[in-house]
Design a protein around this motif. Sequence first.
Motif, PDB file in Angstrom:
ATOM      1  N   SER A  76       0.827  -1.211   0.000  1.00 46.68           N
ATOM      2  CA  SER A  76       0.000   0.000   0.000  1.00 46.68           C
ATOM      3  C   SER A  76       0.860   1.258   0.000  1.00 46.68           C
ATOM      4  CB  SER A  76      -0.929   0.003   1.221  1.00 46.68           C
ATOM      5  OG  SER A  76      -1.776  -1.134   1.211  1.00 46.68           O
ATOM      6  N   GLY A  77       2.169   1.077  -0.047  1.00 45.84           N
ATOM      7  CA  GLY A  77       3.073   2.209  -0.113  1.00 45.84           C
ATOM      8  C   GLY A  77       3.475   2.794   1.231  1.00 45.84           C
ATOM      9  N   ASP A  78       3.101   2.129   2.331  1.00 40.97           N
ATOM     10  CA  ASP A  78       3.426   2.635   3.663  1.00 40.97           C
ATOM     11  C   ASP A  78       4.629   1.874   4.205  1.00 40.97           C
ATOM     12  OD1 ASP A  78       3.528   3.543   6.277  1.00 40.97           O
ATOM     13  OD2 ASP A  78       1.349   3.627   6.492  1.00 40.97           O
ATOM     14  N   LEU A  79       5.824   2.356   3.890  1.00 38.81           N
ATOM     15  CA  LEU A  79       7.035   1.665   4.321  1.00 38.81           C
ATOM     16  C   LEU A  79       7.247   1.753   5.826  1.00 38.81           C
ATOM     17  CD1 LEU A  79       9.702   2.452   1.574  1.00 38.81           C
ATOM     18  CD2 LEU A  79       8.082   0.554   1.726  1.00 38.81           C
ATOM     19  N   ASP A  80       6.808   2.832   6.448  1.00 35.45           N
ATOM     20  CA  ASP A  80       6.998   2.977   7.896  1.00 35.45           C
ATOM     21  C   ASP A  80       6.249   1.878   8.661  1.00 35.45           C
ATOM     22  OD1 ASP A  80       8.603   5.179   7.560  1.00 35.45           O
ATOM     23  OD2 ASP A  80       6.991   6.634   7.868  1.00 35.45           O
ATOM     24  N   LYS A  81       4.981   1.688   8.331  1.00 36.93           N
ATOM     25  CA  LYS A  81       4.211   0.654   9.027  1.00 36.93           C
ATOM     26  C   LYS A  81       4.702  -0.742   8.664  1.00 36.93           C
ATOM     27  CE  LYS A  81      -0.065   3.205   9.871  1.00 36.93           C
ATOM     28  NZ  LYS A  81      -1.537   3.273   9.633  1.00 36.93           N
ATOM     29  N   ALA A  82       5.144  -0.902   7.423  1.00 37.87           N
ATOM     30  CA  ALA A  82       5.689  -2.197   7.018  1.00 37.87           C
ATOM     31  C   ALA A  82       6.932  -2.518   7.837  1.00 37.87           C
ATOM     32  CB  ALA A  82       6.018  -2.183   5.527  1.00 37.87           C
ATOM     33  N   GLU A  83       7.835  -1.546   7.918  1.00 41.03           N
ATOM     34  CA  GLU A  83       9.071  -1.767   8.671  1.00 41.03           C
ATOM     35  C   GLU A  83       8.789  -2.045  10.142  1.00 41.03           C
ATOM     36  OE1 GLU A  83      13.466   0.276   9.317  1.00 41.03           O
ATOM     37  OE2 GLU A  83      11.791   1.509   8.589  1.00 41.03           O
ATOM     38  N   GLU A  84       7.794  -1.372  10.668  1.00 41.91           N
ATOM     39  CA  GLU A  84       7.417  -1.602  12.065  1.00 41.91           C
ATOM     40  C   GLU A  84       7.024  -3.059  12.294  1.00 41.91           C
ATOM     41  OE1 GLU A  84       4.365   0.276  15.406  1.00 41.91           O
ATOM     42  OE2 GLU A  84       3.820   0.369  13.283  1.00 41.91           O
ATOM     43  N   GLN A  85       6.229  -3.617  11.400  1.00 41.39           N
ATOM     44  CA  GLN A  85       5.795  -5.008  11.550  1.00 41.39           C
ATOM     45  C   GLN A  85       6.959  -5.981  11.366  1.00 41.39           C
ATOM     46  OE1 GLN A  85       2.845  -5.982  12.693  1.00 41.39           O
ATOM     47  NE2 GLN A  85       2.301  -3.811  12.837  1.00 41.39           N
ATOM     48  N   TYR A  86       7.806  -5.718  10.390  1.00 43.77           N
ATOM     49  CA  TYR A  86       8.958  -6.603  10.171  1.00 43.77           C
ATOM     50  C   TYR A  86       9.895  -6.576  11.373  1.00 43.77           C
ATOM     51  CZ  TYR A  86       7.381  -6.237   5.281  1.00 43.77           C
ATOM     52  OH  TYR A  86       6.647  -6.251   4.120  1.00 43.77           O
ATOM     53  N   SER A  87      10.102  -5.381  11.928  1.00 48.52           N
ATOM     54  CA  SER A  87      10.981  -5.250  13.092  1.00 48.52           C
ATOM     55  C   SER A  87      10.383  -5.947  14.306  1.00 48.52           C
ATOM     56  CB  SER A  87      11.234  -3.769  13.399  1.00 48.52           C
ATOM     57  OG  SER A  87      11.898  -3.135  12.324  1.00 48.52           O
ATOM     58  N   LEU A  88       9.070  -5.818  14.479  1.00 49.33           N
ATOM     59  CA  LEU A  88       8.412  -6.518  15.582  1.00 49.33           C
ATOM     60  C   LEU A  88       8.540  -8.027  15.430  1.00 49.33           C
ATOM     61  CD1 LEU A  88       5.154  -4.409  16.058  1.00 49.33           C
ATOM     62  CD2 LEU A  88       6.917  -4.826  17.787  1.00 49.33           C
ATOM     63  N   ALA A  89       8.411  -8.505  14.200  1.00 51.29           N
ATOM     64  CA  ALA A  89       8.551  -9.943  13.960  1.00 51.29           C
ATOM     65  C   ALA A  89       9.937 -10.420  14.381  1.00 51.29           C
ATOM     66  CB  ALA A  89       8.306 -10.261  12.485  1.00 51.29           C
ATOM     67  N   LEU A  90      10.953  -9.630  14.096  1.00 49.38           N
ATOM     68  CA  LEU A  90      12.314 -10.000  14.498  1.00 49.38           C
ATOM     69  C   LEU A  90      12.518  -9.887  16.000  1.00 49.38           C
ATOM     70  CD1 LEU A  90      14.645  -8.494  11.745  1.00 49.38           C
ATOM     71  CD2 LEU A  90      14.365 -10.900  12.364  1.00 49.38           C
ATOM     72  N   ALA A  91      11.887  -8.902  16.601  1.00 53.90           N
ATOM     73  CA  ALA A  91      11.996  -8.752  18.054  1.00 53.90           C
ATOM     74  C   ALA A  91      11.333  -9.924  18.766  1.00 53.90           C
ATOM     75  CB  ALA A  91      11.372  -7.432  18.495  1.00 53.90           C
ATOM     76  N   GLU A  92      10.253 -10.416  18.174  1.00 52.81           N
ATOM     77  CA  GLU A  92       9.499 -11.501  18.798  1.00 52.81           C
ATOM     78  C   GLU A  92      10.040 -12.881  18.449  1.00 52.81           C
ATOM     79  OE1 GLU A  92       5.276  -8.972  18.679  1.00 52.81           O
ATOM     80  OE2 GLU A  92       5.603 -10.666  17.322  1.00 52.81           O
ATOM     81  N   ARG A  93      10.747 -12.979  17.315  1.00 48.39           N
ATOM     82  CA  ARG A  93      11.281 -14.268  16.886  1.00 48.39           C
ATOM     83  C   ARG A  93      12.687 -14.063  16.329  1.00 48.39           C
ATOM     84  NH1 ARG A  93       9.603 -19.266  16.074  1.00 48.39           N
ATOM     85  NH2 ARG A  93      10.624 -20.536  14.489  1.00 48.39           N
ATOM     86  N   LYS A  94      13.651 -14.539  17.044  1.00 48.26           N
ATOM     87  CA  LYS A  94      15.051 -14.345  16.686  1.00 48.26           C
ATOM     88  C   LYS A  94      15.363 -14.879  15.292  1.00 48.26           C
ATOM     89  CE  LYS A  94      19.698 -15.747  18.169  1.00 48.26           C
ATOM     90  NZ  LYS A  94      20.443 -16.586  19.138  1.00 48.26           N
ATOM     91  N   ASN A  95      16.063 -14.052  14.520  1.00 51.14           N
ATOM     92  CA  ASN A  95      16.567 -14.464  13.205  1.00 51.14           C
ATOM     93  C   ASN A  95      15.484 -14.961  12.254  1.00 51.14           C
ATOM     94  OD1 ASN A  95      19.213 -13.886  13.921  1.00 51.14           O
ATOM     95  ND2 ASN A  95      19.636 -15.978  14.625  1.00 51.14           N
ATOM     96  N   TYR A  96      14.281 -14.403  12.363  1.00 48.01           N
ATOM     97  CA  TYR A  96      13.223 -14.879  11.469  1.00 48.01           C
ATOM     98  C   TYR A  96      13.571 -14.460  10.045  1.00 48.01           C
ATOM     99  CZ  TYR A  96       8.570 -16.158   9.872  1.00 48.01           C
ATOM    100  OH  TYR A  96       7.514 -16.767   9.216  1.00 48.01           O
ATOM    101  N   PRO A  97      13.866 -15.402   9.162  1.00 48.65           N
ATOM    102  CA  PRO A  97      14.442 -15.038   7.855  1.00 48.65           C
ATOM    103  C   PRO A  97      13.514 -14.227   6.966  1.00 48.65           C
ATOM    104  CG  PRO A  97      13.919 -17.388   7.939  1.00 48.65           C
ATOM    105  CD  PRO A  97      13.758 -16.862   9.327  1.00 48.65           C
ATOM    106  N   PHE A  98      12.212 -14.456   7.055  1.00 49.61           N
ATOM    107  CA  PHE A  98      11.291 -13.723   6.196  1.00 49.61           C
ATOM    108  C   PHE A  98      11.173 -12.268   6.614  1.00 49.61           C
ATOM    109  CE2 PHE A  98      10.278 -18.166   5.906  1.00 49.61           C
ATOM    110  CZ  PHE A  98      10.361 -18.348   4.534  1.00 49.61           C
ATOM    111  N   ALA A  99      11.326 -12.012   7.903  1.00 52.01           N
ATOM    112  CA  ALA A  99      11.349 -10.625   8.369  1.00 52.01           C
ATOM    113  C   ALA A  99      12.654  -9.952   7.967  1.00 52.01           C
ATOM    114  CB  ALA A  99      11.173 -10.580   9.885  1.00 52.01           C
ATOM    115  N   LEU A 100      13.757 -10.688   8.031  1.00 53.82           N
ATOM    116  CA  LEU A 100      15.049 -10.138   7.618  1.00 53.82           C
ATOM    117  C   LEU A 100      15.035  -9.755   6.149  1.00 53.82           C
ATOM    118  CD1 LEU A 100      17.403 -12.677   9.429  1.00 53.82           C
ATOM    119  CD2 LEU A 100      17.299 -10.220   9.885  1.00 53.82           C
TER     120      LEU A 100
END
Length: 462
Positions: free
Chosen positions: A213-237
């Motif tokens: 949808s063109g919202d990189l800020d919210k996208a990055e927030e979710q990807y970063s949360l995924a990594l914070a919640e699951r170590k080394n999650y490759p799809f978030a990386l």
Amino acid sequence: MAANAAKETIDMPRMQERISDIGAPEERDQLLDVYDRARIKLEKNPNDQDAWLRMSEAFITEARITGAYGYNYGEATRILDHLLAQRGSNKDIKSQALTLKATILLSEHKFDEALVLGKEAVRMDPYRAYNYGVLVDAYTELGQYDSAVAMCDKMVAIRPDLRSYSRVSYQREIHGDIPGAIDAMDRAVKAGATGLEETSWCRVQLGGLYERSGDLDKAEEQYSLALAERKNYPFALSALGRVHRKRGDLKASAEEIAHAITIMPDAHFYAELARTCKTANNAAGYAEAIAKAEEVLIGLETGEDAHTHAHAHPDGTHDHGHAHSDGEHTHTHGEAAALPKNRTHGHSHEVGLEMARFELEFHKDLPVALSNAEHEFEHREANIDVNAALAAIYFAQGEYGTSRMHLSLARKTGSADPSLQMLEGLLAVKEGKSGGKELIRKAFKADPWLQHPLAEEARGMI
């Protein structure tokens, strides 16, 4: 079957050692505990069907977490085939076994076979939500969208949980309801346990919806949360690497994606790395990444233990591909050395769409791309992703009438995918119709970083 067939058993499968550090140690311990408890029961009673079922689930879960599909799915399938061959199995055990085998078939892109097993599972147990999930996925991949929606409604009515909400999200997305898709995926995340692979998968999918949808800020927030919640999650990386590329930080992009590859050498990650290398004018890195992506893709077809996550749903099934290149576990696109000489028909329909996209984006070999896409079309001619690929290939070949026909099929669900709007605009310009450039502008307004093999040509028109 012989009278004593039910007493026959199979060799005890063994869990492989993991080659990468992924997820929390306690998660691996819990999975090994499930396996060990089943193994101990089976050593005492080789005919313990529930223990065999639990063991098969452990292998399926391990495949989803690690991406090591060949071995783990192979062992799970061996167990499930053994269970399904037994006489005297109760309906609950057999229904679950059918659904688990269908899950594997979906991940192998054997959608017709999965549909048959899913229908049988529902017939045996019409009150189990997971059985309907198989039907949602199979119908969607086969392009039978009305049936997919109907099964999705039944699933969520029985059990509104992470599995059902994630499917609701995708059905809403392909029918053009992006806010509704975001809401449903957010519900899926909230319904899941923090840090589990299935929850992290949903969070990355939620980020993908924002990204597309063109919202990189919210996208990055979710990807970063995924990594914070699951170590080394490759799809978030990998997803974070894609966001960095879109923002122009190519060094960070390459680092994040390379990190994902060390954990899971997935073809989609190699393709993302190739795109970053191309943007950075790193010809050597680009060629190497594409060669690796190609190697994994071919391994998928030849049955080697290729690491392709296959867009797994939380329960191991597909996320239906999503015809996008951004904001998700993309289908592989893949340019390096040419594919083997049998690449035109050497790949079955299980990887036809992936190979078509690979050829279109990287090798620019339109005849080979078309051959693979048409082969896929023979098996699921109503699927919108297959038709979107064909529309793009025919456009690139200058066959605009055929391209438009496939584009109409790709848009039949009312998808708001900007790439489809972009292609509509391209066709209008080529056909001398008015409004084409405005459609292209709207597509890039919806997603300023739209990534598609024809995006460069479209940008050149406006």
